[in-house]
Motif scaffolding. Structure first.
Motif, short mmCIF file in Angstrom:
data_model
loop_
_atom_site.label_atom_id
_atom_site.label_comp_id
_atom_site.label_asym_id
_atom_site.label_seq_id
_atom_site.Cartn_x
_atom_site.Cartn_y
_atom_site.Cartn_z
N GLY B 30 75.56 -4.11 46.90
CA GLY B 30 75.42 -4.96 45.39
C GLY B 30 75.07 -6.30 45.49
O GLY B 30 74.23 -6.59 44.64
N PRO B 31 75.34 -7.43 46.56
CA PRO B 31 74.77 -8.68 46.61
C PRO B 31 73.36 -8.66 46.56
O PRO B 31 72.76 -9.57 46.17
CB PRO B 31 75.42 -9.11 47.88
CG PRO B 31 76.56 -8.25 48.19
CD PRO B 31 76.33 -7.03 47.62
N LYS B 33 71.45 -6.53 45.24
CA LYS B 33 70.87 -6.13 43.51
C LYS B 33 70.96 -7.26 42.82
O LYS B 33 70.30 -7.50 42.17
CB LYS B 33 71.81 -5.08 42.99
CG LYS B 33 71.42 -3.58 43.65
CD LYS B 33 72.23 -2.62 42.95
CE LYS B 33 72.09 -1.46 43.37
NZ LYS B 33 73.24 -0.22 42.76
N MET B 34 71.96 -8.32 43.21
CA MET B 34 72.25 -9.58 42.35
C MET B 34 71.18 -10.44 42.63
O MET B 34 70.46 -11.21 41.80
CB MET B 34 73.47 -10.38 42.87
CG MET B 34 74.82 -9.62 42.80
SD MET B 34 75.45 -9.13 41.23
CE MET B 34 75.68 -10.84 40.61
N SER B 69 71.67 -7.55 60.74
CA SER B 69 73.06 -6.71 61.00
C SER B 69 73.74 -7.04 59.50
O SER B 69 75.24 -6.75 59.76
CB SER B 69 73.81 -6.99 62.30
OG SER B 69 74.19 -8.47 62.32
N SER B 70 73.35 -7.71 58.73
CA SER B 70 74.15 -7.94 57.53
C SER B 70 73.17 -8.14 56.20
O SER B 70 71.94 -8.93 56.49
CB SER B 70 74.85 -9.27 57.76
OG SER B 70 75.69 -9.18 56.67
N ILE B 71 73.27 -7.65 55.01
CA ILE B 71 72.41 -7.70 53.97
C ILE B 71 72.93 -8.21 52.79
O ILE B 71 74.40 -8.11 52.60
CB ILE B 71 71.30 -6.73 53.63
CG1 ILE B 71 72.28 -5.42 53.61
CG2 ILE B 71 70.45 -6.34 54.83
CD1 ILE B 71 71.74 -4.05 53.15
N ILE B 87 71.59 -15.48 55.30
CA ILE B 87 72.31 -14.07 55.25
C ILE B 87 73.34 -14.36 54.16
O ILE B 87 73.93 -15.28 53.98
CB ILE B 87 72.87 -14.03 56.52
CG1 ILE B 87 71.70 -13.65 57.48
CG2 ILE B 87 73.98 -12.86 56.46
CD1 ILE B 87 72.00 -14.00 58.93
N LEU B 89 74.70 -13.53 49.91
CA LEU B 89 74.56 -13.61 48.68
C LEU B 89 74.48 -15.43 48.55
O LEU B 89 75.23 -16.08 48.77
CB LEU B 89 75.20 -13.11 47.80
CG LEU B 89 75.05 -13.44 46.26
CD1 LEU B 89 73.93 -12.87 45.55
CD2 LEU B 89 76.44 -12.76 45.54
N SER B 91 73.28 -18.89 45.99
CA SER B 91 72.95 -19.40 44.51
C SER B 91 71.38 -19.62 44.40
O SER B 91 70.75 -19.83 45.22
CB SER B 91 73.84 -20.54 44.09
OG SER B 91 73.32 -21.57 45.04
#
Lengths: 299, 102
Positions: B30-31, B33-34, B69-71, B87, B89, B91
Motif C-alpha cells: 500500500g505505501p 502505491k501511495m 528488506s522493507s518497502i 525506507i 513512506l 512526505s
C-alpha cells in the motif's frame, strides 16, 4: 478562517471532512505525511461493514477522493501546535478555525534501543505482513505479547526458517487460540521473561541480545526483528492544551469532546476500548457533528 | 518511469549518465502505491534524475543484492554506486529533499 480544521487525513479525519462538507462548512485537512493513515498497510480489510474485501490502499484512496470531491481542502503540512483560540500552527503556515478536530492516530511503539532507527529496513520492522516476505528461509524474532505479536509470529512461521517470540512475561495477553497454534509449530521458540536489550549489526541486523528477568543474557542470531509492542498516540504536540491520560491518549468519551470547548478528537488517539477502522470513521462522524453544532450555536 | 529487471539493470541504472532513483516496490504494498503518483510526477518534471521501478516479487535477485528488506525502499545511485537510501513512506517534502540531497 476555516469553519473546521482537521488534523490528520486518516479514516477518522477524512470521514469528519465528509460530514463537515455535507453540512456546508469550510473544511481544511492538514496531514503531515500522506493520506490514509495506518490502514494503507493492510492488504485486505475483511471487517468493514458492506465491504467484504477491500485493500487498505483502495479504502484510503476512495475516502480521500470522496472528501476532496465534496470540497474539503487537503494540505500536506505538519501541525506543530494549536492554541486555545483555535489557531493552528504548522511547519510552514498558520491557520485559524472555529472548531478543530484532532485525528492524528498513532505510531509504532519503539524499543528505544540506540541503533533501532538506523536498522529499520535493514532487519528491524514494525509490520510483519509488509516485510515478512523478505525473510523467507531466514531466522527472525518477534517482540511482544499481544495479538499483533502472536499474529505476526504465526504469519512469519510460514515463511521463515525459525521464529523466536520474545516476551517480557511468561504468559500472553493475546488470544489463547493463537498461542496454541504457535505451540504446535516446530519452528517457533518462546523466550519468556525477557527483553531485547541490544541490536547486533554490521550494516544490517545479525542478532539480538536478550536479557532475562533473572539478569542473565544471551545472543540470538536473527536477520529480522519484528517489533509488536503496541502503538503510541501522536498527541505530543497538543499536550500543553489538551488533557491526555498516562498513556498519552486524549481523554474523551464517545462524544469526542476534549477539555477545550470547540476542540474535538477522533480516532485511535482518543481514550477508548475498541480501536478499529469502523470506530475511527464513527468517531469522525461524531466529532464533525459536534463541531458543526458548536459552530452553529455560535459558541 | 521505467520498469527495470535484472536484464536491463546494468544499462538503465549502473551505466546511466544521470543520477538514478530506484524505487523498490510490490503490487501488494500500500505505501508503495501511495508513493507512485508522486514519483511519476517527479519523473516527468525533473530532468536531472532518472526514476526507475523494480518489482521485488519479480526481481528478488536485485532486491537481495541491494539488501532490501522493507518497502517502499528508494535507493539513489550515482555512477553505479549507492549514495543514499530512504525506507518507508515519506512526505512529498521529505522526498524532495532526499532527491535534492539536502
Amino acid at each position: 478562517m476555516y469553519d473546521i480544521i482537521i488534523i490528520g487525513a486518516g479514516p477518522a479525519g477524512l470521514t469528519a471532512a465528509i460530514y463537515g462538507r455535507r453540512a456546508n462548512k469550510s473544511v481544511l485537512v492538514l496531514e503531515a505525511k500522506s493520506y490514509g493513515g495506518q490502514i494503507i498497510n493492510t492488504l485486505d480489510i475483511e471487517n468493514y461493514p458492506a465491504n467484504n474485501h477491500i485493500s487498505g490502499f483502495d479504502f484510503a484512496t476512495n475516502l480521500y477522493n470522496q472528501a476532496k470531491e465534496l470540497g474539503a481542502e487537503i494540505v500536506f503540512d505538519k501541525v506543530i501546535e494549536i492554541t486555545n483560540n483555535k489557531e493552528v500552527i504548522t511547519a510552514n503556515n498558520k491557520y485559524n478555525a472555529k472548531a478543530i478536530i484532532i485525528a492524528t492516530g498513532s505510531d509504532n511503539r519503539k524499543l528505544g534501543l540506540p541503533n533501532e532507527d538506523e536498522l529499520i529496513g535493514k532487519g528491524v520492522s514494525y509490520c510483519a505482513t509488509c516485510d515478512g516476505a523478505f525473510f523467507k528461509g531466514k531466522d527472525v524474532a518477534v517482540v511482544g505479547g499481544g495479538n499483533t505479536a502472536l499474529e505476526d509470529a504465526l504469519y512469519l512461521s510460514n515463511l521463515a526458517n525459525k521464529v523466536y517470540i520474545i516476551h517480557r512475561r511468561d504468559e500472553f495477553r493475546g488470544e489463547e487460540k493463537s498461542v496454541n497454534l504457535l505451540k504446535e509449530k516446530d519452528n517457533v521458540e518462546f523466550v519468556f521473561n525477557s527483553n531485547v536489550t541490544k541490536l547486533i549489526s554490521d550494516d544490517k541486523l545479525n542478532g539480538i541480545e536478550v536479557t532475562n528477568k533473572d539478569g542473565s543474557s544471551k545472543t540470538i542470531d536473527v536477520n529480522g526483528l519484528f517489533i509488536a509492542i503496541g502503538r503510541i498516540p501522536e498527541n505530543q504536540n497538543f499536550a500543553k492544551l489538551i488533557n491526555l491520560n498516562e498513556a498519552g491518549y486524549i481523554i474523551a468519551g464517545e462524544d469526542c469532546t476534549t477539555n477545550i470547548p470547540g476542540i474535538f478528537v477522533a480516532g485511535d488517539n482518543r481514550t477508548k476500548e475498541v480501536r478499529q477502522l469502523v470506530t475511527a470513521t464513527s468517531d469522525g462522524a461524531i466529532a464533525a457533528t459536534n463541531a458543526i453544532k458548536y459552530i452553529d450555536n455560535g459558541e | 518511469m521505467i520498469e527495470v529487471n535484472k536484464d536491463n539493470f546494468d544499462k538503465e541504472v549502473l551505466q546511466s549518465d544521470k543520477r538514478v532513483l530506484v524505487d523498490f516496490n510490490a503490487e501488494w504494498c500500500g505505501p508503495c502505491k501511495m508513493m507512485k503518483p508522486v514519483l511519476e510526477e517527479i519523473s516527468t518534471s525533473n530532468n536531472e534524475i532518472k526514476i526507475v521501478s523494480i518489482n521485488v516479487d519479480d526481481e528478488d535477485e536485485l532486491a537481495s543484492k541491494y539488501n532490501v528488506s522493507s518497502i517502499p525502499c528508494l535507493v539513489l545511485i550515482e555512477n553505479g554506486e549507492e549514495t543514499n537510501r530512504s525506507i518507508g513512506l515519506i512526505s512529498r517534502s521529505d522526498l524532495d529533499s532526499f532527491i535534492g540531497g539536502k
